[in-house]
Enzyme design. Structure first.
Site: not given
Ligand code: AMP
Ligand code: ZN
Length: 115
Positions: A33-34, A95-96, A101, A103
């Site tokens: 995760d970034i 969820q964003s 995915h 975690h």
């Molecule tokens: P969610 O909020 O459950 O949808 O999780 C989305 C996750 O994606 C978050 O923890 C972000 O930090 C992660 N994320 C967003 N962009 C990237 C990226 N380019 N590479 C890796 N992780 C990312």
């Protein structure tokens, strides 16, 4: 189901956007995760575009299970004393990114309940 050229995680799967890949097989890609929330914070995604875990579970129980077994493999490799696996499904659950995915969080004591 095909990949979606507009989707961030599809683009990571395709190698169009860089990510720190920790595991890859035909059905699953895992990357760091970034914005990590724990010393281990890995995202495990199916190599098909599906919006969320509920849809994935209906479409393919097998691939859903493969995400969990890949997460367990990473947790074992890293010797985590405990870990948490979770899907956020829907904006109200946090969820964003709308490509399912899983975690994988570990490497520190994790509070319960989550916020
Ligand atoms: P969610 O909020 O459950 O949808 O999780 C989305 C996750 O994606 C978050 O923890 C972000 O930090 C992660 N994320 C967003 N962009 C990237 C990226 N380019 N590479 C890796 N992780 C990312
Ligand atoms: Zn996607």
């Amino acid at each position: 189901m095909a990949l979606d050229s507009q989707c961030l995680f599809c683009r990571i799967i395709l190698g169009e956007i860089p990510a720190d890949i920790v595991l890859r097989n035909d059905n699953v890609v895992a990357f760091n995760d970034i914005n990590p929330q724990a010393p281990t914070h890995v995202l495990l995604v199916p190599t098909l575009h599906v919006e969320n875990a509920a849809e994935l579970a209906q479409l393919s129980p097998t691939i859903t299970a493969e995400l969990f077994s890949a997460a367990a493999e990473i947790a074992t490799q890293r010797g985590l004393s405990g870990h948490r696996t979770l899907f956020n499904t829907g904006a109200d659950a946090g969820q964003s990114v709308f490509h399912a995915h899983l975690h994988l969080l570990g490497g520190r004591a994790l509070a319960w309940p989550p916020g």
